[in-house]
Design a protein around this motif. Structure first.
Motif, PDB file in Angstrom:
ATOM      1  N   ILE A   1       0.827  -1.209   0.000  1.00 63.21           N
ATOM      2  CA  ILE A   1       0.000   0.000   0.000  1.00 63.21           C
ATOM      3  C   ILE A   1       0.861   1.259   0.000  1.00 63.21           C
ATOM      4  O   ILE A   1       0.518   2.268  -0.630  1.00 63.21           O
ATOM      5  N   THR A   2       1.991   1.210   0.691  1.00 60.26           N
ATOM      6  CA  THR A   2       2.873   2.376   0.766  1.00 60.26           C
ATOM      7  C   THR A   2       3.964   2.368  -0.301  1.00 60.26           C
ATOM      8  O   THR A   2       4.874   3.192  -0.258  1.00 60.26           O
ATOM      9  N   ARG A   3       3.912   1.415  -1.243  1.00 52.77           N
ATOM     10  CA  ARG A   3       4.843   1.312  -2.376  1.00 52.77           C
ATOM     11  C   ARG A   3       6.265   0.971  -1.959  1.00 52.77           C
ATOM     12  O   ARG A   3       7.219   1.315  -2.656  1.00 52.77           O
ATOM     13  N   VAL A   4       6.431   0.288  -0.853  1.00 53.36           N
ATOM     14  CA  VAL A   4       7.750  -0.246  -0.519  1.00 53.36           C
ATOM     15  C   VAL A   4       8.056  -1.441  -1.413  1.00 53.36           C
ATOM     16  O   VAL A   4       9.197  -1.627  -1.858  1.00 53.36           O
ATOM     17  N   ILE A   5       7.040  -2.249  -1.676  1.00 55.23           N
ATOM     18  CA  ILE A   5       7.141  -3.403  -2.554  1.00 55.23           C
ATOM     19  C   ILE A   5       5.907  -3.411  -3.454  1.00 55.23           C
ATOM     20  O   ILE A   5       4.938  -2.677  -3.196  1.00 55.23           O
ATOM     21  N   PRO A   6       5.893  -4.213  -4.527  1.00 47.43           N
ATOM     22  CA  PRO A   6       4.677  -4.305  -5.349  1.00 47.43           C
ATOM     23  C   PRO A   6       3.486  -4.810  -4.533  1.00 47.43           C
ATOM     24  O   PRO A   6       3.635  -5.618  -3.612  1.00 47.43           O
ATOM     25  N   LEU A   7       2.307  -4.323  -4.881  1.00 50.97           N
ATOM     26  CA  LEU A   7       1.095  -4.677  -4.157  1.00 50.97           C
ATOM     27  C   LEU A   7       0.733  -6.129  -4.401  1.00 50.97           C
ATOM     28  O   LEU A   7       0.827  -6.634  -5.529  1.00 50.97           O
ATOM     29  N   THR A   8       0.336  -6.821  -3.336  1.00 50.44           N
ATOM     30  CA  THR A   8      -0.149  -8.207  -3.434  1.00 50.44           C
ATOM     31  C   THR A   8      -1.548  -8.275  -2.842  1.00 50.44           C
ATOM     32  O   THR A   8      -2.071  -7.296  -2.326  1.00 50.44           O
ATOM     33  N   GLY A   9      -2.143  -9.450  -2.905  1.00 49.59           N
ATOM     34  CA  GLY A   9      -3.528  -9.581  -2.486  1.00 49.59           C
ATOM     35  C   GLY A   9      -3.745 -10.141  -1.100  1.00 49.59           C
ATOM     36  O   GLY A   9      -4.805 -10.701  -0.829  1.00 49.59           O
ATOM     37  N   LEU A  10      -2.787 -10.031  -0.206  1.00 49.37           N
ATOM     38  CA  LEU A  10      -2.966 -10.566   1.143  1.00 49.37           C
ATOM     39  C   LEU A  10      -3.901  -9.683   1.965  1.00 49.37           C
ATOM     40  O   LEU A  10      -4.043  -8.494   1.705  1.00 49.37           O
ATOM     41  N   THR A  11      -4.519 -10.282   2.978  1.00 48.10           N
ATOM     42  CA  THR A  11      -5.366  -9.525   3.890  1.00 48.10           C
ATOM     43  C   THR A  11      -4.552  -9.066   5.096  1.00 48.10           C
ATOM     44  O   THR A  11      -3.529  -9.667   5.440  1.00 48.10           O
ATOM     45  N   THR A  12      -5.006  -8.002   5.729  1.00 52.20           N
ATOM     46  CA  THR A  12      -4.370  -7.515   6.946  1.00 52.20           C
ATOM     47  C   THR A  12      -4.945  -8.286   8.131  1.00 52.20           C
ATOM     48  O   THR A  12      -6.165  -8.264   8.335  1.00 52.20           O
ATOM     49  N   PRO A  13      -4.123  -8.997   8.910  1.00 54.46           N
ATOM     50  CA  PRO A  13      -4.648  -9.840   9.994  1.00 54.46           C
ATOM     51  C   PRO A  13      -5.561  -9.078  10.949  1.00 54.46           C
ATOM     52  O   PRO A  13      -5.232  -7.984  11.406  1.00 54.46           O
ATOM     53  N   PHE A  14      -6.733  -9.646  11.207  1.00 53.20           N
ATOM     54  CA  PHE A  14      -7.741  -9.170  12.150  1.00 53.20           C
ATOM     55  C   PHE A  14      -8.497  -7.931  11.663  1.00 53.20           C
ATOM     56  O   PHE A  14      -9.588  -7.654  12.161  1.00 53.20           O
ATOM     57  N   LEU A  15      -7.959  -7.171  10.717  1.00 50.69           N
ATOM     58  CA  LEU A  15      -8.607  -5.936  10.290  1.00 50.69           C
ATOM     59  C   LEU A  15      -9.466  -6.120   9.056  1.00 50.69           C
ATOM     60  O   LEU A  15     -10.596  -5.626   8.997  1.00 50.69           O
ATOM     61  N   SER A  16      -8.956  -6.811   8.053  1.00 53.48           N
ATOM     62  CA  SER A  16      -9.630  -6.899   6.753  1.00 53.48           C
ATOM     63  C   SER A  16     -10.902  -7.724   6.829  1.00 53.48           C
ATOM     64  O   SER A  16     -11.005  -8.678   7.619  1.00 53.48           O
ATOM     65  N   ALA A  17     -11.865  -7.361   5.989  1.00 54.24           N
ATOM     66  CA  ALA A  17     -13.079  -8.156   5.858  1.00 54.24           C
ATOM     67  C   ALA A  17     -12.735  -9.489   5.221  1.00 54.24           C
ATOM     68  O   ALA A  17     -12.005  -9.555   4.234  1.00 54.24           O
ATOM     69  N   GLY A  18     -13.251 -10.547   5.785  1.00 54.31           N
ATOM     70  CA  GLY A  18     -12.974 -11.893   5.269  1.00 54.31           C
ATOM     71  C   GLY A  18     -12.962 -12.894   6.401  1.00 54.31           C
ATOM     72  O   GLY A  18     -12.158 -12.783   7.335  1.00 54.31           O
ATOM     73  N   GLY A  19     -13.854 -13.861   6.327  1.00 54.41           N
ATOM     74  CA  GLY A  19     -13.969 -14.821   7.419  1.00 54.41           C
ATOM     75  C   GLY A  19     -12.817 -15.792   7.499  1.00 54.41           C
ATOM     76  O   GLY A  19     -12.394 -16.179   8.589  1.00 54.41           O
ATOM     77  N   SER A  20     -12.268 -16.215   6.354  1.00 51.15           N
ATOM     78  CA  SER A  20     -11.184 -17.194   6.358  1.00 51.15           C
ATOM     79  C   SER A  20      -9.955 -16.643   7.073  1.00 51.15           C
ATOM     80  O   SER A  20      -9.323 -17.335   7.879  1.00 51.15           O
ATOM     81  N   SER A  21      -9.594 -15.402   6.756  1.00 47.15           N
ATOM     82  CA  SER A  21      -8.435 -14.784   7.387  1.00 47.15           C
ATOM     83  C   SER A  21      -8.647 -14.627   8.888  1.00 47.15           C
ATOM     84  O   SER A  21      -7.748 -14.913   9.688  1.00 47.15           O
ATOM     85  N   LEU A  22      -9.834 -14.188   9.274  1.00 44.05           N
ATOM     86  CA  LEU A  22     -10.127 -13.999  10.695  1.00 44.05           C
ATOM     87  C   LEU A  22     -10.059 -15.325  11.439  1.00 44.05           C
ATOM     88  O   LEU A  22      -9.494 -15.416  12.542  1.00 44.05           O
ATOM     89  N   LEU A  23     -10.618 -16.368  10.849  1.00 40.41           N
ATOM     90  CA  LEU A  23     -10.605 -17.684  11.467  1.00 40.41           C
ATOM     91  C   LEU A  23      -9.178 -18.188  11.660  1.00 40.41           C
ATOM     92  O   LEU A  23      -8.796 -18.648  12.746  1.00 40.41           O
ATOM     93  N   ALA A  24      -8.353 -18.072  10.609  1.00 40.82           N
ATOM     94  CA  ALA A  24      -6.978 -18.565  10.683  1.00 40.82           C
ATOM     95  C   ALA A  24      -6.163 -17.798  11.715  1.00 40.82           C
ATOM     96  O   ALA A  24      -5.397 -18.391  12.486  1.00 40.82           O
ATOM     97  N   ASN A  25      -6.310 -16.479  11.766  1.00 38.29           N
ATOM     98  CA  ASN A  25      -5.490 -15.687  12.680  1.00 38.29           C
ATOM     99  C   ASN A  25      -5.885 -15.873  14.133  1.00 38.29           C
ATOM    100  O   ASN A  25      -5.029 -15.824  15.019  1.00 38.29           O
ATOM    101  N   TRP A  26      -7.154 -16.100  14.416  1.00 38.66           N
ATOM    102  CA  TRP A  26      -7.539 -16.407  15.795  1.00 38.66           C
ATOM    103  C   TRP A  26      -7.035 -17.787  16.218  1.00 38.66           C
ATOM    104  O   TRP A  26      -6.671 -18.009  17.369  1.00 38.66           O
ATOM    105  N   ILE A  27      -6.979 -18.742  15.300  1.00 40.52           N
ATOM    106  CA  ILE A  27      -6.402 -20.048  15.630  1.00 40.52           C
ATOM    107  C   ILE A  27      -4.911 -19.908  15.898  1.00 40.52           C
ATOM    108  O   ILE A  27      -4.362 -20.553  16.807  1.00 40.52           O
ATOM    109  N   ILE A  28      -4.228 -19.039  15.137  1.00 38.56           N
ATOM    110  CA  ILE A  28      -2.812 -18.775  15.405  1.00 38.56           C
ATOM    111  C   ILE A  28      -2.628 -18.213  16.804  1.00 38.56           C
ATOM    112  O   ILE A  28      -1.730 -18.639  17.549  1.00 38.56           O
ATOM    113  N   VAL A  29      -3.471 -17.271  17.204  1.00 42.86           N
ATOM    114  CA  VAL A  29      -3.391 -16.712  18.560  1.00 42.86           C
ATOM    115  C   VAL A  29      -3.622 -17.803  19.598  1.00 42.86           C
ATOM    116  O   VAL A  29      -2.937 -17.856  20.627  1.00 42.86           O
ATOM    117  N   ALA A  30      -4.585 -18.694  19.342  1.00 44.56           N
ATOM    118  CA  ALA A  30      -4.859 -19.778  20.284  1.00 44.56           C
ATOM    119  C   ALA A  30      -3.651 -20.696  20.441  1.00 44.56           C
ATOM    120  O   ALA A  30      -3.307 -21.111  21.560  1.00 44.56           O
TER     121      ALA A  30
END
Length: 464
Positions: A403-432
């Motif tokens: 987003i800040t042009r340090v590297i080319p943009l990719t399609g990853l989600t921001t953990p816990f912030l971005s809309a998307g159930g799969s990402s939210l589910l995976a990151n909460w399991i990582i915390v667990a």
């Protein structure tokens, strides 16, 4: 002159060991504080956009509060020595993500994205609680090393199936089952981290001690290069078949980082970076979608191309140092403002100061994960905690850097912030999982022995 009595050493039975604090009270206080901050942010958005406090405020925030406090109760019951900062930080990030998604819904004239994200939040925290209840000892995961590898590969390949696989915005990352869309690659990163940790624990002696020294670097044997070449080919496969530059970078970077942690050999970093640079250059020369990403990176304002990066940069510039204020900006103008570009949305309304504060929350989350890795008493736990922490760190770097042009943009989600159930589910399991490993690392030796004795007695009774 009287002779003083000789000093005597206290017997072992009279020595009092220091009591280890569980940290659950601190965790509760910080979790409540996080919920208060989220509530104030939600009210601020409503006042700025609608001019009134919504009557259904507690219904919207009750799910997040109930889920977080319920997970706290589970920790008191099953993991009372777990790290006390992981839950509050994850709750705060998740809550702020819900606030921004709701704010973008208001800016686009309504919508149900925030409601779906709230439902996914409840499911994700429930999955984290289930992980803590099912995985009583993280070391049991080591038994499933190669099963985790197979599961990870299957999850990565699911979007390629003709019936359930779905292509969205040029990338084939999704599956659709029963009207519900999932991104299995988010869960694949957990399975592959378990596999990498189990594999490297078993083979790190050969990977770290054997080889010849060339130009100051101790290079591995040719046959020991196999695992890193397999990981490189897997990342290339993801890039080619699914057109997902972000996940490709994440999987390969994760394995190289864990390889370095396991062996402490700089040569693995050199080899990994060489393979990554070679693969990136090859992908840039062969694939159109990679060339478009590089062009956007070099000149986001060039004509006849997507203006997503340009709008994101203008939003960050509009926010300046202190931001426009929650509800006072125009983040919804940028494409995918509630998912891929939610960091730019926060940057516009909270400014550089607010965005840096959120990055510090991520830094704290990763630091506590690395502290857990250092405190783990065995190799598998160290590598698993380090790998899970690095996954979060690399994912944040890739999306914020794009987003800040340090590297080319990719399609990853921001953990816990971005809309998307799969990402939210995976990151909460990582915390667990990090909570479970930290509980094992911080638990007093006496209690661990008592628990082992109880487990042995239970198994003996079951066999008998």
């Amino acid at each position: 002159m009287p002779v003083s009595a000789p000093a005597t050493n206290p017997s072992p039975s009279t020595v009092t060991s220091l009591r280890v604090r569980s940290g659950r009270t601190i965790e509760l206080v910080l979790t409540v504080l996080a919920l208060v901050i989220v509530t104030l942010a939600y009210v601020n958005v409503e006042l700025a956009v609608r001019g009134e406090v919504p009557p259904n405020l507690w219904r919207h925030l009750g799910i997040l509060a109930g889920a977080a406090l319920a997970l706290h109760v589970v920790l008191r019951w099953r993991a009372r020595y777990a790290d006390p900062l992981l839950l509050p930080v994850a709750t705060l990030l998740n809550g702020l993500g819900l606030v921004m998604i709701h704010r973008i819904d208001l800016g686009t004239g309504g919508g149900s994205v925030a409601s779906r994200q709230l439902l996914w939040t409840g499911l994700a925290v429930a999955a984290a609680a289930g992980t803590l209840l099912l995985v009583r000892d993280h070391r049991v995961l080591k038994r499933w090393t190669y099963l985790a590898m197979a599961l990870g590969f299957v999850l990565l390949l699911l979007p390629m199936l003709p019936v359930i696989g779905r292509e969205v915005n040029g990338s084939r990352l999704w599956i659709s089952i029963g009207g519900m869309s999932l991104q299995p690659g988010e869960l694949a990163k957990i399975a592959l981290t378990v596999f990498f940790a189990g594999y490297l624990v078993a083979t790190r002696d050969a990977l770290s001690l054997v080889g010849r020294r060339v130009l100051g670097l101790q290079l591995p044997r040719a046959r020991d290069l196999g695992p890193i070449l397999v990981a490189w080919m897997l990342s290339v496969m993801v890039l080619v078949l699914q057109r997902d530059l972000g996940s490709s970078l994440l999987f390969f970077g994760l394995f190289v980082a864990m390889l370095y942690v396991a062996t402490e050999r700089t040569s693995w970093i050199v080899i990994g970076l060489s393979l990554f640079v070679g693969g990136a250059v090859l992908a840039w020369r062969l694939f159109d979608h990679v060339q478009r990403r590089v062009t956007l990176w070099l000149d986001p304002f060039a004509p006849d191309q997507s203006d997503q990066v340009a709008k994101g940069l203008m939003g960050l510039a509009h926010g300046g140092i202190f931001g426009t204020g929650l509800g006072e900006g125009f983040p919804y103008i940028t494409y995918f403002a509630n998912s891929d570009y939610i960091v730019a949305s926060f940057g516009e309304e909270l400014g550089m100061v607010g965005l840096f504060a959120m990055l510090m929350l991520y830094a704290l989350l990763v630091e506590r994960g690395m502290r857990t890795a250092i405190g783990a008493r065995e190799g598998f736990g160290k590598l698993l905690a380090a790998g899970l922490s690095f996954t979060l760190a690399l994912q944040v770097f890739v999306i914020v850097g794009g987003i800040t042009r340090v590297i080319p943009l990719t399609g990853l989600t921001t953990p816990f912030l971005s809309a998307g159930g799969s990402s939210l589910l995976a990151n909460w399991i990582i915390v667990a999982l990090l909570l479970r490993i930290s509980d094992h690392a911080r638990r007093p030796v006496s209690e661990r022995r008592q628990e082992q004795a109880r487990d042995t007695t239970t198994r003996t009774k079951e066999v008998g």
